[in-house]
Structure formats: C-alpha cells, structure tokens
Design a protein around this motif. Structure first.
Motif, PDB file in Angstrom:
ATOM      1  N   UNK A 190      37.618  68.596 -47.127  1.00  0.00           N
ATOM      2  CA  UNK A 190      38.383  69.370 -48.090  1.00  0.00           C
ATOM      3  C   UNK A 190      37.715  70.583 -48.525  1.00  0.00           C
ATOM      4  N   UNK A 191      36.463  70.391 -48.744  1.00  0.00           N
ATOM      5  CA  UNK A 191      35.518  71.869 -49.096  1.00  0.00           C
ATOM      6  C   UNK A 191      35.142  72.565 -47.981  1.00  0.00           C
ATOM      7  N   UNK A 192      35.012  71.994 -46.854  1.00  0.00           N
ATOM      8  CA  UNK A 192      33.896  72.460 -45.854  1.00  0.00           C
ATOM      9  C   UNK A 192      34.839  73.665 -45.212  1.00  0.00           C
ATOM     10  N   UNK A 220      32.668  58.411 -37.284  1.00  0.00           N
ATOM     11  CA  UNK A 220      31.853  59.470 -37.865  1.00  0.00           C
ATOM     12  C   UNK A 220      30.852  59.003 -38.833  1.00  0.00           C
ATOM     13  N   UNK A 221      31.288  58.283 -39.854  1.00  0.00           N
ATOM     14  CA  UNK A 221      30.544  57.863 -40.790  1.00  0.00           C
ATOM     15  C   UNK A 221      29.127  56.937 -40.324  1.00  0.00           C
ATOM     16  N   UNK A 222      29.509  56.001 -39.126  1.00  0.00           N
ATOM     17  CA  UNK A 222      28.224  55.649 -38.642  1.00  0.00           C
ATOM     18  C   UNK A 222      27.434  56.341 -38.175  1.00  0.00           C
ATOM     19  N   UNK A 223      27.698  57.419 -37.428  1.00  0.00           N
ATOM     20  CA  UNK A 223      26.999  58.442 -36.887  1.00  0.00           C
ATOM     21  C   UNK A 223      26.140  59.251 -37.837  1.00  0.00           C
ATOM     22  N   UNK A 224      26.878  59.629 -38.872  1.00  0.00           N
ATOM     23  CA  UNK A 224      26.098  60.302 -39.987  1.00  0.00           C
ATOM     24  C   UNK A 224      25.442  59.622 -40.721  1.00  0.00           C
ATOM     25  N   UNK A 225      25.502  58.205 -40.948  1.00  0.00           N
ATOM     26  CA  UNK A 225      24.667  57.388 -41.701  1.00  0.00           C
ATOM     27  C   UNK A 225      23.400  57.139 -40.878  1.00  0.00           C
ATOM     28  N   UNK A 261      27.112  57.615 -52.087  1.00  0.00           N
ATOM     29  CA  UNK A 261      28.446  58.033 -52.375  1.00  0.00           C
ATOM     30  C   UNK A 261      29.083  59.104 -51.452  1.00  0.00           C
ATOM     31  N   UNK A 262      27.967  59.665 -51.016  1.00  0.00           N
ATOM     32  CA  UNK A 262      28.474  61.012 -50.093  1.00  0.00           C
ATOM     33  C   UNK A 262      28.886  60.475 -48.568  1.00  0.00           C
ATOM     34  N   UNK A 270      35.468  58.395 -48.859  1.00  0.00           N
ATOM     35  CA  UNK A 270      35.790  59.164 -50.091  1.00  0.00           C
ATOM     36  C   UNK A 270      34.810  60.438 -49.889  1.00  0.00           C
ATOM     37  N   UNK A 271      33.607  60.169 -49.760  1.00  0.00           N
ATOM     38  CA  UNK A 271      32.522  61.380 -49.661  1.00  0.00           C
ATOM     39  C   UNK A 271      32.713  62.296 -48.438  1.00  0.00           C
ATOM     40  N   UNK A 272      33.160  61.509 -47.442  1.00  0.00           N
ATOM     41  CA  UNK A 272      33.506  62.618 -46.146  1.00  0.00           C
ATOM     42  C   UNK A 272      34.857  63.370 -46.334  1.00  0.00           C
TER      43      UNK A 272
END
Length: 385
Positions: free
Chosen positions: A376-378, A1-6, A364-365, A369-371
């Motif tokens: 948690x907030x979404x 997920x992080x790779x795609x988001x980046x 940092x986002x 930790x950012x994800x």
C-alpha cells in the motif's frame, strides 16, 4: 511471495536457482515471483558469481537498497543501544548511550527521541520496532527488573511510533532468537540459550521460536532455587541462581562488598584470574561450578539439542570450561551423560539481543499484513541491472 521473501531474509546471498530448489518452485515461478518483489522495491537482482556449470547463468537475489528496515533497541543495566536492521539481518552501527541511575521515564523519553529521529531519516521504510530489555516482560510491559530498579513500566506504549508494530522481550530471549536463527544454534530443533549479565536469563527455542510461557514472562532461569535458600534476592524470592553466577557472587566469594556494577566487577575478576591470581581463579571456578550444575538441571528438564552461552556465561566458559563441563555432567541424569547436549559459545556475544529484537520485528514485516502494508505504501521501484 512471502516464502521467497523470508528465504531471502534468512539467506541474504541466495540465487534464483537456489530459491527454486529450496522452495520447490519451477524456474518460471521463481522468476515471476522475484519480478513481483522487485517491482515492489523489496529485492533486487545482480549477476551471480560464475559456477562453471553449463546452461543459462542464474541471478543473485538480495535485499533492495531502498527496502524495509526495522529498528532494534536494547536496554541493559547501564546503557541503551539503538540499531537499524535491513532485510537479511544486517545491522547498521548502533547508537549507544549510558543511562545508569536514571528513572525509566527519562531513559525511555531519550530512546523515543532517538526513534523519532530514525523515523525521520528512513520515512516509510521503517516498518517495525523490536525492543530488548533486561528484566521480566509480559504483555508489552516490563513487569520487574531488579537490576534496573524498574517495576511495572509500559515500555511498548512509551516507545510506540504509530502505526508501527512493537515487539518487546527479555534480553536473553532476544539473544536466544538470534542464535537459533542465525548463530550457533541454527538448525537445532530445540535449543537452550543461557546468558549472564547481571543475573542469569535464557530461553528455550523450538525451531527458532522462543517459548516464553502463557504471559510472555518465561525464561527467568535465574530465579530457580539453585542457590543458598537463606540468601534473599532483589526479586522477592530466596535462594535464586542469579546470586551464584554473576559479579555479585564473585565479589562475595572474594570477601568484597556488594558491587555497584556487577558486570564490570565480574570482568575485572576474570582478568585477574586469567593473569594467574589464585584467589580470583578459585572464585571463577566456584562460579563455573554453580553455572554448570544449574545448566545440567535445565537440560534434564527441557531436553534441548544444544546449549548456547553468551555474556558472562561465555566468558566464564572460556576461562574455566573444564569446571563448567565437569559440574554440568555431574548434574545430568545418567542416561544423558554418554551424549550430552554440547555447550557452545554464542555466535553473537555482544549484539545478540539487538539482532534477536530485529528478527522478531521482521516477523511482523514478513507477514501477510506486513506485505499488504508495504504494498500500500510502496511506489514502483526502478529496474536494476
């Protein structure tokens, strides 16, 4: 997920097929990961532009309109600016105020007030803060800024809005990050960025990452002893390169008194030189030679692939490029002269420091930790067509 988001962050106009190809994913995996990111309100999909290729049409993947944002602040010699940046690097129109002559606590209190207004407007979408400041930065503190007249100021603490992470760096470092990731140095393995406003700063970028030393205070190129050893610098050293390449140098060469606003003075001299004033032109050529010779020394020491120039460095290069290049080549070791790293004008001469601050805040986002924090907030995001 992080790779795609980046990837979406670095390539805002990507498609699902390009994600699969560039990240080595199967079409099914790409579809599943994008769906998870969409459910978290991080990305959305739209119909991609037709390509004429056979087969099922792909989908364009872009940032979600209610996705995460970061705040970027730039504190320069005379003004401060605050902008909000979206996933993908887009900056909203920055807010700008003059502060010249004010004490650090007054300036930072005003910026803090503006940041709280931004937090109120964006709520939990605001995920991090990046701060660019002119001066030497170490461990979140502005150690010294000769141009601002500030010393030992805990900028990060004064601007922090819990629980948002804060990233702070020198303005030239931030501008270099912007050039390496989205600007003129994109794709270079090692890049050298040089910026002049009041004094000269810069940074070495290794695959888009700033190398700033063991305490974060690296890149103070303006305090290399490339100048007159009898000339004291406000930093406490003597013979600094700073004093040979900015508005103070131009005024001194012309026989004028030390300027109260060195960058404004430099701009005025450049305009006169461009209009044909011979004295101004000679002063600019002298500064151009001082700039080029120093860059040659840095290239010998640091071995970059490319050199990007912003601020007054870019303006001097535009007007007196031949003088800069000649001095640059004369300062290079012989073996480098047949194929020297090119000197390139920065892609973001006006807002590079803001863009770089935003990029480091997004680092940092776009982390585990950012994800996790966003998850948690979404709340589940509505499906988009």
């Amino acid at each position: 997920m992080l790779d795609v988001l980046r990837h979406v962050h670095l390539h805002p106009e990507t498609t699902r097929a390009e994600l699969a190809r560039d990240l080595g994913l199967s079409r099914g995996s790409a579809t599943e990961i994008v769906a998870r990111l969409r459910a978290l309100g991080l990305v959305e999909e739209t119909a991609a532009e037709p390509t004429g290729a056979r087969g099922r049409p792909t989908r364009a993947v872009r940032r979600h309109d209610r996705g995460p944002v970061v705040a970027a602040v730039d504190v320069s010699y005379e003004t401060w600016r605050l902008a909000v940046a979206h996933l993908g690097g887009e900056l909203e129109e920055p807010r700008r105020e003059r502060h010249r002559g004010q004490r650090p606590e007054e300036v930072l209190a005003r910026i803090s007030e503006a940041l709280h207004e931004t937090r109120a407007a964006f709520g939990t979408r605001l995920r991090a803060l990046g701060v660019s400041v002119t001066g030497t930065v170490s461990g979140g503190r502005l150690v010294e800024s000769a141009t601002l007249g500030w010393r030992d100021v805990d900028v990060a603490a004064r601007l922090r809005i819990a629980p948002l992470p804060v990233v702070i760096g020198n303005d030239a470092t931030m501008a270099g990050v912007a050039e390496a990731r989205r600007g003129a140095a994109t794709g270079a393995d090692v890049a050298l960025h040089i910026a002049i406003e009041v004094g000269i700063g810069g940074v070495v970028l290794d695959h888009g990452r700033a190398t700033v030393g063991s305490t974060g205070a690296g890149g103070e190129f303006g305090h290399l002893p490339f100048g007159d050893p009898d000339r004291p610098c406000p930093c406490g050293a003597r013979g600094c390169w700073d004093l040979e390449v900015d508005g103070r140098a131009l005024a001194r060469i012309l026989g004028d008194p030390p300027p109260a606003a060195p960058r404004s003075t430099a701009d005025a001299v450049l305009r006169r030189a461009g209009a044909g004033d011979p004295a101004a032109r000679a002063a600019v050529d002298r500064v151009a030679q001082n700039l080029g010779r120093g860059i040659g020394g840095l290239v010998n020491a640091l071995d970059p692939r490319i050199v990007t120039l912003s601020g007054l460095a870019a303006a001097v290069f535009d007007l007196a490029g031949d003088s800069v290049r000649a001095a640059y080549r004369s300062g290079l070791m012989r073996f480098r002269r047949h194929d020297p790293p090119p000197l390139i004008r920065a892609a973001f001469p006006q807002d590079g420091s803001l863009r770089g601050a935003a990029e480091l805040a997004f680092d940092t986002v776009l982390s585990e930790a950012g994800l996790d924090s966003w998850r948690a907030d979404a709340r589940p995001a509505p499906e988009t067509a």
